[in-house]
Motif scaffolding. Structure first.
Motif, PDB file in Angstrom:
ATOM      1  N   ARG A 487     -27.253  48.375 -25.469  1.00 56.03           N
ATOM      2  CA  ARG A 487     -26.754  47.037 -25.758  1.00 56.03           C
ATOM      3  C   ARG A 487     -27.483  46.052 -24.855  1.00 56.03           C
ATOM      4  O   ARG A 487     -27.878  46.391 -23.738  1.00 56.03           O
ATOM      5  N   SER A 489     -26.284  43.755 -23.239  1.00 57.77           N
ATOM      6  CA  SER A 489     -25.499  43.548 -22.020  1.00 57.77           C
ATOM      7  C   SER A 489     -25.887  44.540 -20.928  1.00 57.77           C
ATOM      8  O   SER A 489     -25.733  44.253 -19.735  1.00 57.77           O
ATOM      9  N   GLU A 490     -26.404  45.711 -21.319  1.00 54.37           N
ATOM     10  CA  GLU A 490     -26.829  46.703 -20.333  1.00 54.37           C
ATOM     11  C   GLU A 490     -28.114  46.289 -19.631  1.00 54.37           C
ATOM     12  O   GLU A 490     -28.503  46.904 -18.635  1.00 54.37           O
ATOM     13  N   GLY A 493     -27.660  41.046 -20.197  1.00 50.86           N
ATOM     14  CA  GLY A 493     -27.312  40.040 -21.191  1.00 50.86           C
ATOM     15  C   GLY A 493     -28.529  39.572 -21.968  1.00 50.86           C
ATOM     16  O   GLY A 493     -29.675  39.819 -21.570  1.00 50.86           O
ATOM     17  N   ARG A 608     -31.791  49.525 -18.149  1.00 59.67           N
ATOM     18  CA  ARG A 608     -30.339  49.697 -18.013  1.00 59.67           C
ATOM     19  C   ARG A 608     -29.998  50.691 -16.910  1.00 59.67           C
ATOM     20  O   ARG A 608     -28.912  50.637 -16.337  1.00 59.67           O
TER      21      ARG A 608
END
Length: 642
Positions: A487, A489-490, A493, A608
């Motif tokens: 994602r 967000s990992e 953002g 990430r």
């Protein structure tokens, strides 16, 4: 960890009195004959296998679009060149463009295939239950930092012990170290760590009296002396790190598939701190999985081996993958096969064993060179090994895909002089016949072609198309990142990810022409016999002065200055300005590659794993720091892992 490591200093004085074989188990010999490339070979122990379903379709979808796109481009361009009749240089230019464009298009189609594969839930292969296996974890070392290797080894053994399971693992540090001081530290470190491992964990150490055969000889020596006692061996590099879960998943996969001779994981890059290292790490983490998934799709059971972080069936490897000396295509008599991994995969497949690639297994890690020069030095070694493979394309019994892997590895380097030749020809063509560099050629020269005006929109479109195709895999993989299970967000953002993505693209564009020239140099060094052997990699990156940078990047700087002069004089197209800028700035860009970003921008081009560090890397870092302090006799460094 601190209490047990305190025994290290007390064990050092007794190193010389320790019996030679006290750190190894009893020998269990296994024959490993050298293979004959002039004869076909099939291993009677390899079970009959059917090709994976749909592999023919995946290969059609990977190769056909690339061939069709290349044919279409060549057909359109030959129409432009044929307007005034074909000349020899025009045919050469068209050939070079087509040759380059195919490999670019093939990468794009492979990424698209991988993205499609990642968007679908993987099918569970009905291969039966997993049976217990005895697995040797092999770490060949050559003049490496003992604290680094043993810190990683300790973390992997601890993780395997904590995980449990039906398989039995034993680790071997296989030393080819020639430095006596380092060798003493290796042995002392192993003795200390053996005393601190949990019950049931086994760590062994063997140092060869000579390093005949280098890594190939190191591994084959272990197979011939101890291989019969182990069902499989998981080969690691000195900088490899794998979670217990990843090791167990590879072992389960080999156990459930009796026809598999080798299963390769997809190593992710970690630990990069420099600008160049972080660029490589971000590209590997964001774009790499889609390319790896596409490769796994069209390769099927005829995959490749990258030399580490892969599990191998020991008896299959011994029976089928013994390497003889190889006559070099560039003269110099018989030589050791340097890039042995591709060849060993081809030999296993030739004998009837499958070679699989499981890119979705997470928790397989390695590191990357910290600076541009360190990358170049490693690349020269790889170039030497990959060009050897040209001599094996006609080996008896190799499967077509195995030959393609060998050819593709060599082409990856031979493309560099092709790109450079294309760049020179494009610069010579110039913006128009009146402004071209070749207008100074003799008008009576019958070989002087009537060049098309490269400033015309349709010809500029070719350059734009090539640039776009080079960027397409990155753009596709970035946009489709959620398909890989990640994602945004990992990665901090969407805004942080976009900044990192744009930074990586800009840096990749700047470094690509420099790497092109350096790979061309590597090719000619190999052909002229100037590349001598294999040296250990600088894990932390070397420190290079201005003189070294100037000598290393002299050709790029001169080429860039010539291109800039041509552009400013109007003789060379402005479309080559990005390449000219990169080449003329090779020295400062190389210096930039080794810089470490300040802590306040530590998440720049972060993956990430950096935003949420895996437990195994935390444990390994703590173990390495503690062991290093003990070896150097310094104060203990308390870490959160303690």
């Amino acid at each position: 960890m601190t209490r047990e490591l305190s025994t290290l200093q007390s064990t050092e004085p007794n190193v010389a009195t320790t019996p030679a074989d006290s750190l190894m188990p009893p020998k269990q010999p296994l024959a490993m004959p050298a293979q004959d490339f002039a004869c076909e070979f099939h291993d009677s122990a390899a079970p009959e296998q059917k090709p994976p379903r749909q592999v023919a379709l995946w290969r059609l979808l990977a190769f056909s679009p690339a061939m069709l796109a290349t044919a279409l481009l060549c057909w359109v361009m030959q129409g432009w060149f044929a307007a005034d009749g074909f000349m020899a240089l025009e045919v050469l230019l068209l050939t070079l463009i087509g040759f380059n464009f195919f490999w670019i298009a093939f990468t794009v189609s492979t990424v698209l295939l991988g993205l499609y594969g990642l968007s679908r839930r993987p099918r569970t292969r009905n291969l039966g239950p997993s049976r217990p296996m005895k697995v040797a974890l092999l770490i060949p070392v050559y003049n490496e930092n003992p604290w680094y290797v043993l810190g990683n080894a300790h973390s992997m053994l601890q993780d395997l012990h904590g995980r449990g399971g039906q398989h039995d693992y034993e680790m071997f540090i296989l030393s080819d170290t020639r430095d006596e001081v380092i060798a003493e530290q290796e042995r002392a470190s192993v003795e200390a760590l053996r005393s601190m491992l949990p019950p049931g964990s086994r760590l062994y150490y063997r140092r060869r009296p000579d390093n005949a055969g280098r890594k190939v000889g190191n591994i084959s020596d272990w197979v011939r002396r101890w291989g019969a006692g182990y069902d499989a061996m998981l080969v690691l590099d000195a900088d490899s790190l794998m979670t217990g879960r990843a090791i167990a998943r590879l072992t389960d996969a080999l156990s459930r598939d009796p026809g598999a001779g080798l299963i390769q994981s997809y190593p992710q890059l970690i630990g990069a701190q420099s600008v160049f290292g972080r660029m490589q790490q971000f590209a590997n983490g964001v774009y790499g999985l889609a390319l790896a998934e596409g490769l796994a799709r069209w390769a099927g059971h005829e995959g490749n081996y990258w030399g580490h972080n892969a599990i191998i069936r020991t008896r299959a490897f011994a029976a089928c993958a013994g390497l003889p000396l190889l006559r070099s295509p560039f003269g110099g008599g018989e030589k050791l096969i340097m890039s042995h991994d591709f060849v060993e995969a081809g030999l296993l497949r030739r004998a009837g064993w499958s070679v699989r690639f499981l890119p979705r297994i997470r928790g397989s890690y390695e590191e990357t060179p910290a600076t541009l020069i360190d990358h170049i030095l490693r690349d020269r070694r790889w170039c030497q090994g990959n060009l050897q493979h040209l001599n094996l394309l006609g080996a008896k019994g190799f499967r077509a895909i195995s030959r393609f892997h060998l050819f593709h590895g060599a082409i990856g380097y031979l493309m560099a002089p092709v790109w450079f030749a294309l760049l020179v020809l494009w610069a010579v063509i110039g913006r128009s016949e009146e402004a071209s560099v070749i207008r100074y050629f003799s008008e009576s020269n019958p070989f002087r072609p009537s060049w098309p005006d490269m400033s015309q929109p349709n010809h500029v479109l070719v350059i734009v198309l090539i640039y776009a195709m080079l960027l397409a895999p990155k753009l596709l993989a970035a946009v489709a990142l959620p398909l890989t299970g990640s994602r945004f967000s990992e990665y901090g953002g969407p805004l942080q990810f976009t900044l990192s993505f744009l930074s990586e693209v800009v840096l990749a564009i700047l470094y690509a022409p420099i790497l092109m020239v350096q790979q061309m140099i590597a090719v000619f060094r190999t052909m002229l016999g100037l590349q001598k052997g294999w040296e250990p990699q600088a894990r932390d990156g070397g420190s290079y002065g201005v003189r070294t940078l100037l000598v290393c990047h002299a050709l790029e700087t001169i080429s860039g200055a010539a291109l800039c002069a041509g552009i400013l004089s109007g003789a060379v197209s402005w479309w080559l300005a990005p390449i000219a800028l990169s080449l003329v700035l090779a020295v400062p860009l190389s210096a930039l590659s080794g810089l470490r970003p300040a802590n306040r921008i530590r998440h720049w081009m972060a993956t990430r794993e950096e935003f949420r560090e895996p437990r195994i890397t935390c444990a390994a870092r703590a173990a390495r720091a503690e062991l290093k302090a003990m070896l150097e006799g310094g104060p203990r460094h308390h870490t959160p892992a303690e």
